[in-house]
Scaffold this motif. Structure first.
Motif, PDB file in Angstrom:
ATOM      1  N   GLY A   1       0.863  -1.190  -0.081  1.00  0.00           N
ATOM      2  CA  GLY A   1      -0.141  -0.161   0.062  1.00  0.00           C
ATOM      3  C   GLY A   1       0.720   1.450  -0.143  1.00  0.00           C
ATOM      4  O   GLY A   1       0.120   2.412  -0.094  1.00  0.00           O
ATOM      5  N   LEU A   2       1.995   1.169  -0.009  1.00  0.00           N
ATOM      6  CA  LEU A   2       2.747   2.326   0.123  1.00  0.00           C
ATOM      7  C   LEU A   2       3.141   3.140  -1.196  1.00  0.00           C
ATOM      8  O   LEU A   2       2.957   4.210  -1.346  1.00  0.00           O
ATOM      9  CB  LEU A   2       4.501   2.045   0.643  1.00  0.00           C
ATOM     10  N   LEU A   3       2.977   2.094  -2.186  1.00  0.00           N
ATOM     11  CA  LEU A   3       3.298   2.716  -3.696  1.00  0.00           C
ATOM     12  C   LEU A   3       1.878   2.642  -4.328  1.00  0.00           C
ATOM     13  O   LEU A   3       1.047   1.680  -4.067  1.00  0.00           O
ATOM     14  CB  LEU A   3       4.050   1.678  -4.392  1.00  0.00           C
ATOM     15  N   THR A   4       1.378   3.487  -4.835  1.00  0.00           N
ATOM     16  CA  THR A   4       0.234   3.736  -5.428  1.00  0.00           C
ATOM     17  C   THR A   4       0.157   3.391  -6.781  1.00  0.00           C
ATOM     18  O   THR A   4       1.215   3.342  -7.390  1.00  0.00           O
ATOM     19  CB  THR A   4      -0.476   5.054  -5.601  1.00  0.00           C
ATOM     20  N   GLU A   5      -0.695   2.996  -7.451  1.00  0.00           N
ATOM     21  CA  GLU A   5      -0.923   2.383  -8.988  1.00  0.00           C
ATOM     22  C   GLU A   5      -1.185   3.704  -9.697  1.00  0.00           C
ATOM     23  O   GLU A   5      -1.461   4.586  -9.375  1.00  0.00           O
ATOM     24  CB  GLU A   5      -2.183   1.465  -8.884  1.00  0.00           C
ATOM     25  N   ARG A   6      -0.788   3.349 -10.835  1.00  0.00           N
ATOM     26  CA  ARG A   6      -0.837   4.575 -11.862  1.00  0.00           C
ATOM     27  C   ARG A   6      -1.802   4.363 -13.161  1.00  0.00           C
ATOM     28  O   ARG A   6      -1.751   3.197 -13.705  1.00  0.00           O
ATOM     29  CB  ARG A   6       0.503   4.868 -12.444  1.00  0.00           C
ATOM     30  N   LYS A   7      -2.779   5.072 -13.289  1.00  0.00           N
ATOM     31  CA  LYS A   7      -3.816   4.892 -14.301  1.00  0.00           C
ATOM     32  C   LYS A   7      -3.545   5.485 -15.335  1.00  0.00           C
ATOM     33  O   LYS A   7      -3.102   6.793 -15.213  1.00  0.00           O
ATOM     34  CB  LYS A   7      -5.037   4.984 -13.898  1.00  0.00           C
ATOM     35  N   VAL A   8      -3.583   5.154 -16.716  1.00  0.00           N
ATOM     36  CA  VAL A   8      -3.264   5.794 -18.057  1.00  0.00           C
ATOM     37  C   VAL A   8      -4.292   5.625 -19.027  1.00  0.00           C
ATOM     38  O   VAL A   8      -4.919   4.502 -19.322  1.00  0.00           O
ATOM     39  CB  VAL A   8      -1.829   5.402 -18.435  1.00  0.00           C
ATOM     40  N   LEU A   9      -4.855   6.586 -19.589  1.00  0.00           N
ATOM     41  CA  LEU A   9      -5.860   6.252 -20.664  1.00  0.00           C
ATOM     42  C   LEU A   9      -4.835   6.259 -22.073  1.00  0.00           C
ATOM     43  O   LEU A   9      -3.975   7.039 -22.367  1.00  0.00           O
ATOM     44  CB  LEU A   9      -6.527   7.705 -20.883  1.00  0.00           C
ATOM     45  N   PHE A  10      -4.978   5.130 -22.652  1.00  0.00           N
ATOM     46  CA  PHE A  10      -4.212   4.617 -23.849  1.00  0.00           C
ATOM     47  C   PHE A  10      -5.337   5.293 -25.207  1.00  0.00           C
ATOM     48  O   PHE A  10      -6.482   4.776 -25.160  1.00  0.00           O
ATOM     49  CB  PHE A  10      -4.238   3.390 -24.035  1.00  0.00           C
ATOM     50  N   ASP A  11      -4.468   5.996 -26.019  1.00  0.00           N
ATOM     51  CA  ASP A  11      -5.008   6.532 -27.091  1.00  0.00           C
ATOM     52  C   ASP A  11      -4.993   5.936 -28.566  1.00  0.00           C
ATOM     53  O   ASP A  11      -3.497   5.860 -28.668  1.00  0.00           O
ATOM     54  CB  ASP A  11      -5.001   7.944 -27.010  1.00  0.00           C
ATOM     55  N   TYR A  12      -5.787   5.096 -28.861  1.00  0.00           N
ATOM     56  CA  TYR A  12      -5.309   4.406 -30.227  1.00  0.00           C
ATOM     57  C   TYR A  12      -5.622   5.022 -31.647  1.00  0.00           C
ATOM     58  O   TYR A  12      -5.421   4.465 -32.796  1.00  0.00           O
ATOM     59  CB  TYR A  12      -6.212   3.153 -30.389  1.00  0.00           C
ATOM     60  N   SER A  13      -6.152   6.283 -31.392  1.00  0.00           N
ATOM     61  CA  SER A  13      -6.513   7.134 -32.414  1.00  0.00           C
ATOM     62  C   SER A  13      -5.383   7.695 -33.258  1.00  0.00           C
ATOM     63  O   SER A  13      -4.149   7.784 -32.428  1.00  0.00           O
ATOM     64  CB  SER A  13      -7.741   8.539 -32.256  1.00  0.00           C
TER      65      SER A  13
END
Length: 575
Positions: A256-268
């Motif tokens: 729980g010390l390190l947070t996850e990273r969300k990324v929006l992938f753009d295929y356009s």
């Protein structure tokens, strides 16, 4: 990383385990807040007595700081012996010894200053380096001395950032990754000890699925102490999606010390974006609130991008799940709202341009839409002006039968057209229109002149209305035209026109009368001729009938037997 706990039941004084103390030790190892941990341990010992003693088998110390190797000892503790060599036998000397009576500390580690022991028996490493990452053994004495535990010490270096870094993302804020432009996305955590385990997962319809085709590994840094952990996602074009949410997750010794990273992938593909036809143009006045809306309302992810004059594409804002992010060089005063629309709090010139929204609902509905945002700057003064009018708006002036009119508009954006029109085109002719355009930075001055000529038979007192009209879209925000009314000095007097019209009327009446008389005369002659001809025929018929009677009478007389003479035509004939 899982830890192997000491089996406390192998020692005579430890009949059962207390999970509360183990949790407190784990909190100590996770937080590295030693002072708080010590207080927690003391409180636990006071409340629980000597029912449990022991140590965590793996403990962590931070590089460059004081390190604490802690155990729970008996309340009857008299002496503690600490060893940093667990391979040797009983002949290995301790590095530090603590005797409760007299609060005595001794040993080579104490004398060199490398170690210290506090009153609860905790061993203190005065300055943690990598060489202290090894196993320690502790011997606790009450009535007798027993080996309490063997402890593995792990030196810890916290990573530079507690959130994994994504290639093409500048900081820890949410970002998008263009798959076609940036290649394979890379997630990494740098300068950590021990190394961090990384994993890519993709969020599809509410579920997180392990992303296929990823490669994860760790490598030592040049300092010889820390590690760099990397996870490369060999992602290619996804024909089923335009947008997708990927997550880089990190697992380390401290959960729980390190947070996850969300990324929006753009295929356009940006090249397709530049070639898309505009689906509309919206115009708003400068310094006003305005908005741009995408044609869909049901989506799981959306990106707004702006295309500048050099065909450079910039991300203005994007939204996915519960994340809304605004950013970009031209995004000041622009807010991406929760409904997916772009809100401009105060529209400025640099906001003008082509905008594209890219959307995907994760269920097959996807697309791109381009809209051109046009910024309108009203003229100064805020109206069109006809030069021949002394003031704004419409005016009335006496003019010659022919002349020129000039219409101007100053400081307008975009460039507009000025056109001339007459209310009654039969009374005036407009021709020879000339337009002059002058650019002044972002705004334009426009001037147009026209030659007019009034009709030759225009009646005095007749007014001719001529308008200067402003083209779209400026006509939306100002008076769309200026009007001038011309009163002709040179004209035909109304009485003269009346006499002429009266003479014309008399001539027409006379002509009609003569024509009527002639017509009647012809009819009369024809009728008279017919009557005369009729009577002549009748008279001839009567004469013919009379001659027939006389002949008959003569014949009869000739046939009488009395022998008398018969008179005919006044003459006597002998028998």
């Amino acid at each position: 990383m899982a830890t192997n706990r000491i089996n406390f039941e192998k020692y005579p004084r430890s009949k059962k385990r207390n999970p509360t103390k183990e949790i407190l030790f784990y909190l100590y190892a996770s937080d590295l807040v030693i002072g708080v941990a010590v207080l927690r341990l003391r409180y636990s010992r006071a409340s629980q007595g000597d029912s449990n003693i022991g140590c965590l088998s793996i403990q962590y110390v931070e590089l460059g700081r004081q390190g604490y190797i802690t155990c729970i000892f008996s309340s009857q503790l008299s002496e503690v012996y600490w060893y940093d060599d667990v391979s040797g036998g009983s002949n290995v000397p301790p590095i530090a010894v603590y005797r409760v009576d007299g609060d005595v500390k001794e040993g080579p580690g104490i004398e060199s200053g490398e170690y210290d022991i506090i009153s609860n028996g905790t061993l203190v490493i005065t300055n943690v380096t990598v060489r202290y990452e090894k196993q320690y053994k502790v011997l606790a004495c009450t009535d007798s001395c027993i080996p309490l535990a063997t402890i593995s010490v792990q030196v810890v270096v916290y990573p530079r950032a507690l959130t994994p870094k994504i290639s093409s993302c500048n900081d820890e804020s949410p970002c998008t990754v263009s798959v076609t432009k940036n290649g394979h996305p890379v997630c990494q955590v740098d300068s950590a000890r021990p190394h961090v385990e990384l994993e890519w997962v993709v969020h599809i319809r509410g579920k997180d699925i392990h992303a296929a085709g990823q490669v994860s590994f760790s490598e030592p840094n040049s300092d010889g102490v820390t590690y760099k952990s990397i996870a490369v996602l060999n992602e290619t074009m996804n024909t089923e999606r335009l947008l997708a949410v990927y997550i880089c997750r990190a697992r380390w010794i401290f959960a729980g010390l390190l947070t996850e990273r969300k990324v929006l992938f753009d295929y356009s593909d940006e090249r397709n974006l530049l070639n898309l036809p505009l689906e509309g143009t919206v115009s708003y006045e400068i310094n006003r609130r305005s908005e741009l809306r995408c044609k869909v309302s049901n989506f799981s992810a959306i990106i707004w991008r702006k295309v500048d004059l050099s065909d450079t594409v910039e991300t203005i804002g994007f939204m996915y799940e519960d994340i809304i992010h605004n950013g970009g060089e031209f995004s000041d005063g622009v807010i991406l709202s929760s409904d997916g629309s772009l809100q401009f709090t105060s529209l400025q010139l640099h906001h003008e341009g082509t905008y594209a929204c890219i959307y995907d609902n994760g269920k097959g509905v996807k697309g791109m839409q381009t809209i051109y945002l046009q910024v309108l700057v009203p003229p100064s003064p805020p109206y069109t002006k006809i030069k021949e009018c002394p003031e704004e708006g419409s005016c009335f002036f006496r003019g010659n039968r022919s002349g020129s009119l000039t219409c101007t508009i100053h400081g307008v954006r975009p460039e507009v057209s000025l056109t001339w029109a007459a209310t009654n085109e039969k009374l005036v002719t407009l021709q020879d229109v000339k337009t002059v355009i002058q650019n002044r930075g972002p705004v334009t001055d426009v001037s147009t002149s026209v030659y007019y000529e009034l009709s030759h038979d225009i009646v005095c007192g007749t007014f001719v209305e001529v308008k200067c009209q402003v083209g779209h879209p400026i006509s939306q925000i100002i008076q769309p035209y200026a009007t001038t009314v011309i009163y002709a000095d040179e004209c035909t007097d109304r009485d003269d026109v009346g006499d002429e019209r009266h003479s014309i009327h008399i001539g027409v009446v006379v002509a009609i009368a003569v024509a009527s008389v002639c017509s009647l005369s012809i009819v009369y002659v024809i009728i008279l001729y017919c009557f005369m001809k009729y009577f002549k025929r009748r008279d001839r018929k009567k004469v013919h009938q009379s001659n027939d009677c006389e002949v008959e009478d003569v014949t009869l007389m000739l046939k009488q037997p009395n022998g008398h003479d018969m008179q005919t035509s006044g003459r006597s004939f002998p028998l």
